[in-house]
Design a protein around this motif. Structure first.
Motif, short mmCIF file in Angstrom:
data_model
loop_
_atom_site.label_atom_id
_atom_site.label_comp_id
_atom_site.label_asym_id
_atom_site.label_seq_id
_atom_site.Cartn_x
_atom_site.Cartn_y
_atom_site.Cartn_z
N ARG A 1 44.05 30.65 38.51
CA ARG A 1 44.17 31.70 39.53
C ARG A 1 45.15 32.79 39.08
NH1 ARG A 1 43.58 31.86 45.42
NH2 ARG A 1 44.90 33.55 46.21
N ALA A 2 46.30 32.38 38.56
CA ALA A 2 47.31 33.35 38.12
C ALA A 2 46.77 34.22 36.99
CB ALA A 2 48.59 32.62 37.69
N GLU A 3 46.10 33.62 36.02
CA GLU A 3 45.56 34.39 34.90
C GLU A 3 44.43 35.31 35.37
OE1 GLU A 3 44.96 35.92 31.05
OE2 GLU A 3 46.67 35.00 32.06
N ALA A 4 43.60 34.83 36.27
CA ALA A 4 42.52 35.67 36.80
C ALA A 4 43.10 36.89 37.53
CB ALA A 4 41.62 34.86 37.73
N MET A 5 44.12 36.69 38.34
CA MET A 5 44.73 37.82 39.05
C MET A 5 45.43 38.77 38.08
SD MET A 5 43.91 37.72 42.23
CE MET A 5 45.08 38.86 42.98
N ARG A 6 46.05 38.23 37.03
CA ARG A 6 46.68 39.08 36.01
C ARG A 6 45.64 39.96 35.33
NH1 ARG A 6 47.28 39.94 31.01
NH2 ARG A 6 46.02 38.22 30.27
N ARG A 7 44.50 39.38 35.00
CA ARG A 7 43.46 40.18 34.34
C ARG A 7 42.88 41.20 35.29
NH1 ARG A 7 40.59 36.76 29.59
NH2 ARG A 7 42.44 35.56 29.02
N LEU A 8 42.70 40.84 36.55
CA LEU A 8 42.21 41.79 37.55
C LEU A 8 43.16 42.98 37.64
CD1 LEU A 8 40.04 42.26 39.73
CD2 LEU A 8 41.58 41.12 41.32
N ALA A 9 44.46 42.71 37.61
CA ALA A 9 45.46 43.78 37.69
C ALA A 9 45.47 44.65 36.44
CB ALA A 9 46.84 43.18 37.92
N SER A 10 44.90 44.16 35.34
CA SER A 10 44.94 44.91 34.07
C SER A 10 43.85 45.97 33.95
CB SER A 10 44.84 43.93 32.89
OG SER A 10 43.51 43.46 32.72
N VAL A 11 42.90 45.99 34.86
CA VAL A 11 41.82 46.98 34.80
C VAL A 11 41.88 47.87 36.04
CG1 VAL A 11 40.31 45.59 33.33
CG2 VAL A 11 40.12 45.40 35.81
N PRO A 12 41.40 49.12 35.92
CA PRO A 12 41.56 50.06 37.03
C PRO A 12 40.44 50.07 38.07
CG PRO A 12 40.76 51.22 35.11
CD PRO A 12 40.99 49.79 34.68
N PHE A 13 39.33 49.41 37.81
CA PHE A 13 38.23 49.46 38.78
C PHE A 13 37.44 48.17 38.79
CE2 PHE A 13 36.39 50.88 34.84
CZ PHE A 13 35.15 50.27 34.82
N GLY A 14 36.65 48.02 39.84
CA GLY A 14 35.79 46.87 39.99
C GLY A 14 34.70 47.20 40.99
N ARG A 15 34.08 46.17 41.54
CA ARG A 15 32.99 46.35 42.50
C ARG A 15 33.28 45.51 43.74
NH1 ARG A 15 32.19 46.99 37.65
NH2 ARG A 15 32.38 44.82 37.07
N ILE A 16 33.18 46.16 44.90
CA ILE A 16 33.40 45.44 46.15
C ILE A 16 32.05 45.16 46.78
CG2 ILE A 16 33.73 47.52 47.57
CD1 ILE A 16 35.96 45.78 49.03
N VAL A 17 31.89 43.94 47.28
CA VAL A 17 30.65 43.51 47.92
C VAL A 17 30.98 43.25 49.39
CG1 VAL A 17 28.77 41.81 47.93
CG2 VAL A 17 29.93 42.39 45.76
N PHE A 18 30.25 43.91 50.27
CA PHE A 18 30.47 43.77 51.70
C PHE A 18 29.12 43.82 52.41
CE2 PHE A 18 30.57 48.16 50.54
CZ PHE A 18 29.93 48.85 51.57
N THR A 19 29.11 43.58 53.70
CA THR A 19 27.87 43.59 54.47
C THR A 19 27.71 44.94 55.15
OG1 THR A 19 28.07 41.23 54.84
CG2 THR A 19 26.56 42.42 56.28
N ARG A 20 26.53 45.53 54.97
CA ARG A 20 26.22 46.80 55.63
C ARG A 20 24.83 46.66 56.24
NH1 ARG A 20 26.28 52.85 53.05
NH2 ARG A 20 25.80 53.90 55.02
N ASP A 21 24.74 46.84 57.53
CA ASP A 21 23.47 46.68 58.24
C ASP A 21 22.84 45.32 57.95
OD1 ASP A 21 23.77 49.27 59.28
OD2 ASP A 21 22.74 50.15 57.55
N ALA A 22 23.65 44.29 57.97
CA ALA A 22 23.25 42.89 57.76
C ALA A 22 22.74 42.59 56.35
CB ALA A 22 22.20 42.47 58.80
#
Length: 175
Positions: A37-58
């Motif tokens: 978990r710690a290494e995954a969060m460290r790597r996430l913090a090392s890049v400037p962008f990603g993709r967010i997945v959410f629900t829109r109109d079900a």
């Protein structure tokens, strides 16, 4: 040694681009290694962008966004009229997934992190100002909403090959 970055193939009237493999790495076996978990969060913090997945109109919706990691929260900025902003504002919290990676398409090595958690609007005035200053929008539109994602599930993998793959196998570790 030089090689083409992509190859183009004609397929049913369409041009399909595909990364070519570096001959040194192209056919070598690959595997995955789970990240902590710690290494995954460290790597996430090392890049400037990603993709967010959410629900829109079900239905699931995916949007690229820039982010920062602060106090173990993933912070994104979004427009007031976007589907993500509307979802978070109407429910005050929604479950989302967030994914970022850094993968070399030629060497076929890299990592990927997927976080699932609750997204909430940031309402603290001091934090809003700080995040708006630190997280600049990439497009020319108002991105005044700041959303914090509290990671519940954090999954990360590293794509490895060669010596790293051999060392990651239980038999190579003496297990």
């Amino acid at each position: 040694m030089e090689f083409a970055a992509t190859s183009r193939q004609q397929k049913a009237g369409q041009i399909v681009s595909q990364p070519e493999c570096d001959p040194e790495f192209g056919e070598a076996p690959r595997g995955t290694v789970e990240l902590s978990r710690a290494e995954a969060m460290r790597r996430l913090a090392s890049v400037p962008f990603g993709r967010i997945v959410f629900t829109r109109d079900a239905l699931p919706a995916v949007r690229p966004v820039n982010h920062l990691v602060d106090r173990q929260l993933i912070i994104v900025r979004t427009g007031l009229s976007t589907g993500l902003s509307n979802s978070v504002r109407s429910a005050r919290s929604v479950v989302v997934a967030y994914e970022a990676d850094e993968i070399d398409p030629v060497r076929r090595l890299g990592w990927s992190v997927v976080v699932t958690g609750v997204a909430r609007p940031v309402t603290d005035a001091r934090l809003l100002e700080e995040y708006r200053h630190r997280l600049r929008p990439w497009v020319n539109s108002a991105a005044d909403e700041v959303v914090a994602i509290e990671p519940t599930l954090v999954n990360g993998i590293e794509l490895v090959g060669g010596r790293a793959l051999r060392l990651s196998r239980p038999s190579a570790r003496g297990a």
